[in-house]
Design an enzyme around this catalytic site. Structure first.
Site, PDB file in Angstrom:
ATOM      1  N   GLY A 195     -12.893  -6.444  -7.302  1.00 29.28           N
ATOM      2  CA  GLY A 195     -13.767  -7.613  -7.383  1.00 29.28           C
ATOM      3  C   GLY A 195     -13.728  -8.363  -6.066  1.00 29.28           C
ATOM      4  O   GLY A 195     -13.398  -7.810  -5.016  1.00 29.28           O
ATOM      5  N   GLY A 196     -14.040  -9.646  -6.155  1.00 26.06           N
ATOM      6  CA  GLY A 196     -14.060 -10.474  -4.946  1.00 26.06           C
ATOM      7  C   GLY A 196     -12.711 -10.531  -4.253  1.00 26.06           C
ATOM      8  O   GLY A 196     -12.619 -10.897  -3.071  1.00 26.06           O
ATOM      9  N   GLY A 214     -26.856   5.436  28.435  1.00 23.57           N
ATOM     10  CA  GLY A 214     -26.469   4.135  27.882  1.00 23.57           C
ATOM     11  C   GLY A 214     -25.007   4.117  27.501  1.00 23.57           C
ATOM     12  O   GLY A 214     -24.324   3.094  27.620  1.00 23.57           O
ATOM     13  N   ALA A 215     -24.526   5.266  27.050  1.00 23.35           N
ATOM     14  CA  ALA A 215     -23.122   5.330  26.632  1.00 23.35           C
ATOM     15  C   ALA A 215     -22.196   5.081  27.823  1.00 23.35           C
ATOM     16  O   ALA A 215     -21.103   4.537  27.667  1.00 23.35           O
ATOM     17  CB  ALA A 215     -22.826   6.675  25.997  1.00 23.35           C
TER      18      ALA A 215
HETATM   19  C1  HXC Z   1      -4.897 -11.895 -16.508  1.00 16.34           C
HETATM   20  C2  HXC Z   1      -4.199  -9.730 -16.361  1.00 16.34           C
HETATM   21  C3  HXC Z   1      -5.266  -9.428 -15.493  1.00 16.34           C
HETATM   22  C4  HXC Z   1      -6.156 -10.482 -15.139  1.00 16.34           C
HETATM   23  C5  HXC Z   1      -4.121  -7.652 -15.796  1.00 16.34           C
HETATM   24  N1  HXC Z   1      -3.523  -8.587 -16.530  1.00 16.34           N
HETATM   25  N2  HXC Z   1      -5.190  -8.131 -15.159  1.00 16.34           N
HETATM   26  N3  HXC Z   1      -4.030 -10.946 -16.862  1.00 16.34           N
HETATM   27  N4  HXC Z   1      -5.929 -11.708 -15.677  1.00 16.34           N
HETATM   28  N5  HXC Z   1      -7.158 -10.279 -14.295  1.00 16.34           N
HETATM   29  C6  HXC Z   1      -2.327  -8.444 -17.350  1.00 16.34           C
HETATM   30  C7  HXC Z   1      -2.552  -7.589 -18.553  1.00 16.34           C
HETATM   31  O1  HXC Z   1      -3.015  -8.379 -19.612  1.00 16.34           O
HETATM   32  C8  HXC Z   1      -1.151  -7.068 -18.822  1.00 16.34           C
HETATM   33  O2  HXC Z   1      -0.387  -8.074 -19.444  1.00 16.34           O
HETATM   34  C9  HXC Z   1      -0.593  -6.912 -17.444  1.00 16.34           C
HETATM   35  O3  HXC Z   1      -1.368  -7.742 -16.586  1.00 16.34           O
HETATM   36  C10 HXC Z   1      -0.675  -5.507 -16.919  1.00 16.34           C
HETATM   37  O4  HXC Z   1      -1.986  -5.044 -17.140  1.00 16.34           O
HETATM   38  P1  HXC Z   1      -2.268  -3.625 -17.802  1.00 16.34           P
HETATM   39  O5  HXC Z   1      -3.703  -3.620 -18.135  1.00 16.34           O
HETATM   40  O6  HXC Z   1      -1.288  -3.357 -18.889  1.00 16.34           O
HETATM   41  O7  HXC Z   1      -1.936  -2.667 -16.579  1.00 16.34           O
HETATM   42  P2  HXC Z   1      -2.635  -1.317 -16.169  1.00 16.34           P
HETATM   43  O8  HXC Z   1      -2.841  -0.462 -17.356  1.00 16.34           O
HETATM   44  O9  HXC Z   1      -1.845  -0.787 -15.023  1.00 16.34           O
HETATM   45  O10 HXC Z   1      -4.084  -1.728 -15.656  1.00 16.34           O
HETATM   46  C11 HXC Z   1      -4.254  -2.510 -14.496  1.00 16.34           C
HETATM   47  C12 HXC Z   1      -5.709  -3.024 -14.348  1.00 16.34           C
HETATM   48  C13 HXC Z   1      -6.123  -3.717 -15.647  1.00 16.34           C
HETATM   49  C14 HXC Z   1      -6.616  -1.825 -14.099  1.00 16.34           C
HETATM   50  C15 HXC Z   1      -5.734  -3.938 -13.155  1.00 16.34           C
HETATM   51  O11 HXC Z   1      -5.133  -4.640 -16.005  1.00 16.34           O
HETATM   52  C16 HXC Z   1      -7.413  -4.451 -15.510  1.00 16.34           C
HETATM   53  O12 HXC Z   1      -8.473  -3.818 -15.576  1.00 16.34           O
HETATM   54  N6  HXC Z   1      -7.322  -5.768 -15.394  1.00 16.34           N
HETATM   55  C17 HXC Z   1      -8.514  -6.588 -15.317  1.00 16.34           C
HETATM   56  C18 HXC Z   1      -9.131  -6.459 -13.976  1.00 16.34           C
HETATM   57  C19 HXC Z   1     -10.283  -7.393 -13.789  1.00 16.34           C
HETATM   58  O13 HXC Z   1     -11.375  -7.168 -14.337  1.00 16.34           O
HETATM   59  N7  HXC Z   1     -10.036  -8.504 -13.075  1.00 16.34           N
HETATM   60  C20 HXC Z   1     -11.033  -9.462 -12.809  1.00 16.34           C
HETATM   61  C21 HXC Z   1     -11.829  -8.901 -11.641  1.00 16.34           C
HETATM   62  S1  HXC Z   1     -12.980 -10.040 -11.060  1.00 16.34           S
HETATM   63  P3  HXC Z   1       0.875  -7.741 -20.369  1.00 16.34           P
HETATM   64  O14 HXC Z   1       1.286  -9.066 -20.873  1.00 16.34           O
HETATM   65  O15 HXC Z   1       0.373  -6.797 -21.385  1.00 16.34           O
HETATM   66  O16 HXC Z   1       1.890  -7.120 -19.466  1.00 16.34           O
HETATM   67  C22 HXC Z   1     -12.152 -10.791  -9.876  1.00 16.34           C
HETATM   68  C23 HXC Z   1     -12.982 -11.777  -9.211  1.00 16.34           C
HETATM   69  C24 HXC Z   1     -12.324 -12.276  -7.998  1.00 16.34           C
HETATM   70  O17 HXC Z   1     -11.058 -10.580  -9.631  1.00 16.34           O
HETATM   71  C25 HXC Z   1     -13.336 -13.121  -7.312  1.00 16.34           C
HETATM   72  C26 HXC Z   1     -12.850 -13.605  -6.012  1.00 16.34           C
HETATM   73  C27 HXC Z   1     -13.942 -14.281  -5.284  1.00 16.34           C
END
Ligand code: HXC
Length: 520
Positions: free
Chosen positions: A172-173, A407-408
């Protein structure tokens, strides 16, 4: 037990709890994936015992989604100050064991705090990324946190070196903080970066693609060029970051660190006198030249597997760090194209921002022709490299090994782009174009007038030989002072070292302006 010792015991216990991050189980999971934890990574990065952690007791302030009952010290990011080879650095390491290393408001504040301090003291910031992105429960406060970091990345750009290691997810971002830093390193198989993940890609475009194929280290080091370095694992990645730092000053007001050097400055490399093949169309490996001339043959190549027709990276000459930019005849004959222009331009700008002299090794037949390049904007992108060289005020030493056409020739740090010392090997060919192209243009009418095939070929050969003798050499350029000297290839190392010494006090200023408007 006295009240004092009770309080100290409490502190020790709290510290121990903080150091466990999200707990033993999650640490085990991290290890099982071949990854280290945030604190382990920091310990590998910093000189032993030098790391001082900031904000260990910070926790998030979110109450919704039951988060008020889930509090972890440090809140998913370990931040602080340490040293690398005795020089101060600031570091943050995202802790995947706490909420998946996701970014909360307090998490962002911690990173901002060390970035602010790094700017005040003039020290590099190293970010070790391993995060699920925005902490979903915090919503827009998390987005604001990212933007606070982005703004600091931008202000720090060109002031202090910023290096990003990607050791897990970065999606993501969240990718944009690393993208704003100077160098990105990714680990093979355990890291990935993308703006939108495979699921969103499939639902929006229908494309089915794996995480690895969309944003793994291989993709970003070969196709997109987003990643500058790839490491097999965390340990190798962190050692590479330490190595990168050894070539850089701590900030833009310092000179890069000069190391003791036992490698003889006047070492003659006889192999270089023979390295240019007799046939001008035959390639050789410019890395052989770099290894032959640099201290101990060491070259830290940047973006090794991306736009391989140009090589960029760090080396030392008599202990002084330099950035090397070299056309690579082994790939696409060393031609300049969109990707190689962008790759080299950004590197030249990094070196210039941080007072690292630039050594350019030229063997370039020109720009890559074709509609693909024109439609892709080679005009704009080629201009980036031209701009970067022309703007750079660090010492610039250019050695033309063989071809330097059209040019290069101008782009590759020529004399008029304020090249300080421009040398050529006797094998150099500095001209508007190669003999074949030139004869086709200049003798086209005469060639078409010869009916007999053999006669025509003979005529072309004669004219090409004539052109080569006249133009495919360095002496015309030297006659006009565009080349400062023609040097024996085996003496190149010594000539570069002496040039760097002579230029070490160089001061050149560009006119005052808000900023340039380089062709982005
Ligand atoms: C809160 C999160 C989290 C998140 C993971 N966790 N991502 N908690 N916010 N974004 C937590 C899970 O609930 C879990 O908690 C622990 O972290 C580990 O995650 P798992 O899913 O069990 O791990 P894994 O199977 O290795 O998968 C990793 C992952 C997946 C692929 C990153 O967690 C995932 O898809 N997370 C969401 C990613 C996402 O969509 N993020 C937002 C993107 S948008 P527990 O308690 O069970 O251990 C963004 C915008 C930024 O980031 C903008 C900036 C400008």
């Amino acid at each position: 037990m006295s009240i004092n010792s009770e309080k100290i015991r409490e502190l020790v216990e709290k510290r121990a709890e903080a150091r466990l991050g999200g707990g033993e189980k999650r640490i085990e999971k991290q290890h099982a994936q071949g990854k280290f934890t945030a604190r382990e990574r920091i310990n590998m990065l910093c000189d032993e015992g030098s790391f001082e952690e900031y904000d260990m007791f910070v926790t998030h302030r979110t109450k919704s989604f039951g988060l008020d009952k889930q509090q972890y010290y440090s809140d998913g990011v370990v931040t602080g100050r340490g040293t690398v080879d005795g020089r101060v650095i600031f570091v943050f390491a995202q802790d995947f064991t706490v909420f998946g290393g996701s970014l909360s408001e307090t998490f962002a504040n911690k990173i901002c705090k060390i970035m602010d301090q790094a700017m005040k003291v003039g020290a590099p910031v190293i970010g070790l990324n391993d995060s699920g992105g925005a902490r979903i429960q915090e919503g827009v406060r998390s987005l604001a946190g990212y933007a606070e970091i982005f703004q600091r990345n931008i202000m720090a750009s060109g002031v202090i070196p910023q290096i990003s290691g990607i050791f897990g997810p970065c999606a993501g971002g969240a990718v944009y903080s690393p993208a704003l830093t100077d160098f990105i390193l990714m680990t093979e198989d355990t890291s990935y970066m993308f703006v939108t993940g495979p699921k969103v890609v499939q639902s929006v475009t229908g494309e089915v693609i794996t995480t690895e194929d969309l944003g793994g280290a291989r993709v970003h080091s070969t196709k997109s060029g987003v990643s500058h370095f790839v490491a097999q694992n965390d340990e190798e990645g962190i050692m590479l970051i330490r190595k990168m730092l050894s070539y850089m000053p701590s900030n833009n007001l310092e000179e890069p660190p000069v190391l003791e050097c036992d490698d003889a400055i006047d070492r003659l490399e006889d192999s270089l006198n023979e390295i240019i093949p007799d046939n001008p169309n035959q390639p050789y490996d410019v890395l052989d030249v770099i290894h032959a001339i640099a201290d101990y043959g060491e070259f830290l190549e940047v973006q090794r597997n991306f736009a391989k027709n140009i090589c960029i990276g760090f080396a030392r000459f008599n202990g002084r760090p330099v950035g090397i930019v070299a056309n690579q005849p082994k790939f696409l004959a060393g031609v300049l194209d969109i990707q190689s222009s962008i790759k080299a331009a950004r590197f030249v700008r990094f070196c210039d921002a941080f007072n690292i002299p630039i050594v350019t090794l030229v063997d370039v037949p020109g720009f890559l022709p074709g509609s693909g390049q024109e439609y892709g904007g080679i005009i704009t992108h080629g201009a980036k490299l031209l701009f970067a060289y022309g703007e750079a005020t660090v010492p610039k030493i250019t050695i033309t090994l063989r071809k330097s056409y059209g040019g290069a020739h101008d782009v590759m740090s020529c004399k008029q782009l304020r090249g300080d010392l421009n040398y050529a090997w006797p094998t150099a060919e500095i001209a508007v174009m190669g003999a074949k192209g030139a004869v086709e243009v200049l003798e086209g009418r005469n060639i078409r007038g010869i009916e007999d095939k053999t006669e025509r070929a003979k005529f072309i050969q004669e004219k090409e030989d004539e052109y080569s003798t006249k133009f495919a050499n360095p002496y015309l350029a030297a006659k006009y002072g565009f080349i400062d000297d023609i040097i024996e290839p085996r003496n190149t190392r010594f000539r570069i070292i002496r040039a760097l010494e002579g230029l070490s006090t160089k001061k050149e200023l560009n006119p005052p302006k808000k900023h340039s408007n380089m062709p982005l």
